[in-house]
Scaffold this motif. Structure first.
Motif, PDB file in Angstrom:
ATOM      1  N   ASN A   1      -9.353  -0.363  -5.402  1.00 26.88           N
ATOM      2  CA  ASN A   1      -8.444   0.772  -5.328  1.00 26.88           C
ATOM      3  C   ASN A   1      -8.463   1.498  -6.666  1.00 26.88           C
ATOM      4  O   ASN A   1      -8.271   0.879  -7.715  1.00 26.88           O
ATOM      5  CB  ASN A   1      -7.017   0.312  -5.004  1.00 26.88           C
ATOM      6  CG  ASN A   1      -6.946  -0.368  -3.654  1.00 26.88           C
ATOM      7  OD1 ASN A   1      -7.495   0.112  -2.686  1.00 26.88           O
ATOM      8  ND2 ASN A   1      -6.270  -1.504  -3.593  1.00 26.88           N
TER       9      ASN A   1
ATOM     10  N   ARG B   1      -1.258  10.309  -0.381  1.00 23.90           N
ATOM     11  CA  ARG B   1      -1.167   9.423   0.788  1.00 23.90           C
ATOM     12  C   ARG B   1      -1.314  10.212   2.090  1.00 23.90           C
ATOM     13  O   ARG B   1      -0.333  10.371   2.825  1.00 23.90           O
ATOM     14  CB  ARG B   1       0.141   8.659   0.761  1.00 23.90           C
ATOM     15  CG  ARG B   1       0.163   7.624  -0.337  1.00 23.90           C
ATOM     16  CD  ARG B   1       1.438   6.821  -0.277  1.00 23.90           C
ATOM     17  NE  ARG B   1       1.352   5.656  -1.112  1.00 23.90           N
ATOM     18  CZ  ARG B   1       1.563   5.639  -2.405  1.00 23.90           C
ATOM     19  NH1 ARG B   1       1.853   6.744  -3.039  1.00 23.90           N
ATOM     20  NH2 ARG B   1       1.478   4.518  -3.088  1.00 23.90           N
TER      21      ARG B   1
ATOM     22  N   ALA C   1      -6.655   4.497  -8.716  1.00 26.65           N
ATOM     23  CA  ALA C   1      -5.451   5.337  -8.701  1.00 26.65           C
ATOM     24  C   ALA C   1      -5.404   6.198  -9.936  1.00 26.65           C
ATOM     25  O   ALA C   1      -5.736   5.771 -11.008  1.00 26.65           O
ATOM     26  CB  ALA C   1      -4.205   4.444  -8.642  1.00 26.65           C
TER      27      ALA C   1
ATOM     28  N   ILE D   1      -4.411   6.535  -0.985  1.00 27.09           N
ATOM     29  CA  ILE D   1      -5.304   6.892  -2.085  1.00 27.09           C
ATOM     30  C   ILE D   1      -4.439   7.216  -3.290  1.00 27.09           C
ATOM     31  O   ILE D   1      -4.071   8.352  -3.512  1.00 27.09           O
ATOM     32  CB  ILE D   1      -6.195   8.095  -1.716  1.00 27.09           C
ATOM     33  CG1 ILE D   1      -6.906   7.835  -0.406  1.00 27.09           C
ATOM     34  CG2 ILE D   1      -7.189   8.385  -2.824  1.00 27.09           C
ATOM     35  CD1 ILE D   1      -7.485   9.071   0.218  1.00 27.09           C
TER      36      ILE D   1
ATOM     37  N   TRP E   1      -3.449  -9.482  -6.291  1.00 24.34           N
ATOM     38  CA  TRP E   1      -4.265  -8.438  -6.886  1.00 24.34           C
ATOM     39  C   TRP E   1      -4.515  -8.703  -8.367  1.00 24.34           C
ATOM     40  O   TRP E   1      -3.782  -9.424  -9.003  1.00 24.34           O
ATOM     41  CB  TRP E   1      -3.646  -7.058  -6.710  1.00 24.34           C
ATOM     42  CG  TRP E   1      -2.167  -6.985  -6.975  1.00 24.34           C
ATOM     43  CD1 TRP E   1      -1.177  -7.007  -6.040  1.00 24.34           C
ATOM     44  CD2 TRP E   1      -1.502  -6.902  -8.242  1.00 24.34           C
ATOM     45  NE1 TRP E   1       0.057  -6.937  -6.656  1.00 24.34           N
ATOM     46  CE2 TRP E   1      -0.112  -6.872  -8.004  1.00 24.34           C
ATOM     47  CE3 TRP E   1      -1.943  -6.858  -9.558  1.00 24.34           C
ATOM     48  CZ2 TRP E   1       0.826  -6.798  -9.021  1.00 24.34           C
ATOM     49  CZ3 TRP E   1      -1.001  -6.788 -10.581  1.00 24.34           C
ATOM     50  CH2 TRP E   1       0.362  -6.752 -10.299  1.00 24.34           C
TER      51      TRP E   1
ATOM     52  N   ALA F   1     -13.413   7.122  -0.190  1.00 27.40           N
ATOM     53  CA  ALA F   1     -12.185   6.589   0.408  1.00 27.40           C
ATOM     54  C   ALA F   1     -12.298   6.790   1.911  1.00 27.40           C
ATOM     55  O   ALA F   1     -12.364   7.918   2.390  1.00 27.40           O
ATOM     56  CB  ALA F   1     -10.974   7.324  -0.146  1.00 27.40           C
TER      57      ALA F   1
ATOM     58  N   SER G   1     -11.244  -4.656  -1.076  1.00 24.52           N
ATOM     59  CA  SER G   1     -11.705  -3.338  -1.509  1.00 24.52           C
ATOM     60  C   SER G   1     -11.573  -3.232  -3.021  1.00 24.52           C
ATOM     61  O   SER G   1     -11.298  -4.205  -3.705  1.00 24.52           O
ATOM     62  CB  SER G   1     -10.847  -2.250  -0.852  1.00 24.52           C
ATOM     63  OG  SER G   1      -9.495  -2.374  -1.265  1.00 24.52           O
TER      64      SER G   1
ATOM     65  N   ALA H   1      -2.884  -1.915   1.516  1.00 25.22           N
ATOM     66  CA  ALA H   1      -3.421  -1.693   0.168  1.00 25.22           C
ATOM     67  C   ALA H   1      -4.049  -2.962  -0.391  1.00 25.22           C
ATOM     68  O   ALA H   1      -4.772  -2.915  -1.381  1.00 25.22           O
ATOM     69  CB  ALA H   1      -2.320  -1.207  -0.766  1.00 25.22           C
TER      70      ALA H   1
END
Length: 182
Positions: free
Chosen positions: A180, A105, A182, A101, A82, A96, A178, A174
């Protein structure tokens, strides 16, 4: 020369996918993404589900990355792969439609059935809606927990090229291709 590698949630499925990724290849992917992001200073994210997000990078904060290769003095976790950073700003809509998330979660099956549309302005969540009243309540309850709960703290771009489908193991899911937030 001591090395430490932490294997999170050891399961056969992880050995079949994410654990087998070549750290050198992930590192090359990470370096390319870091170079592109530093050069652009921003990230535009779109998806067929309706995501239209504009993320500005902050030159003050570094772009961090992990490849799964432990080196002397630097431990590493597996699964890995990542690039992550603290954004200067996030604007637009993020849909989403699977998985975890951030700190919220919910059941991934619920999110797949009823995607969550999150609108951001000035780096903060301004609304979160789903056809599922349960999912909407989960997110709204989280957002009321703390004055900074709505602030975007991190944006992560998974780079583990071996992961192809959800396994139900959150630590690997995860890392699916994509973005993500947060």
């Amino acid at each position: 020369g001591l090395r430490h590698l932490h294997l999170a949630r050891i399961e056969p499925r992880l050995f079949l996918e994410s654990y087998r990724a070549d750290p050198s290849r992930i590192e090359r992917i990470n370096e390319r993404i870091v170079s592109l992001l530093e050069g652009a200073g921003q990230l535009e994210v779109t998806s067929p589900a309706g995501t239209m997000l504009h993320v500005r990078l902050d030159p003050y904060f570094p772009l961090l990355h992990a490849s799964g290769r432990a080196t002397p003095g630097r431990p590493e976790n597996l699964p890995s792969g990542w690039v992550v950073f603290h954004p200067a700003g996030v604007e637009g809509t993020f849909v989403a439609d699977r998985g975890a998330i951030g700190a919220v979660r919910p059941d991934p099956a619920l999110v797949r059935r009823h995607p969550l549309r999150v609108r951001f302005a000035q780096g903060r969540v301004v609304s979160a809606e789903s056809e599922s009243p349960e999912l909407t309540r989960i997110v709204e309850r989280y957002l009321r927990m703390h004055p900074h709960a709505a602030r975007v703290g991190l944006v992560a771009l998974p780079t583990n090229y071996t992961i192809e489908a959800e396994t139900g193991v959150e630590i690997q899911d995860a890392l699916l291709p994509s973005v993500n937030v947060a």
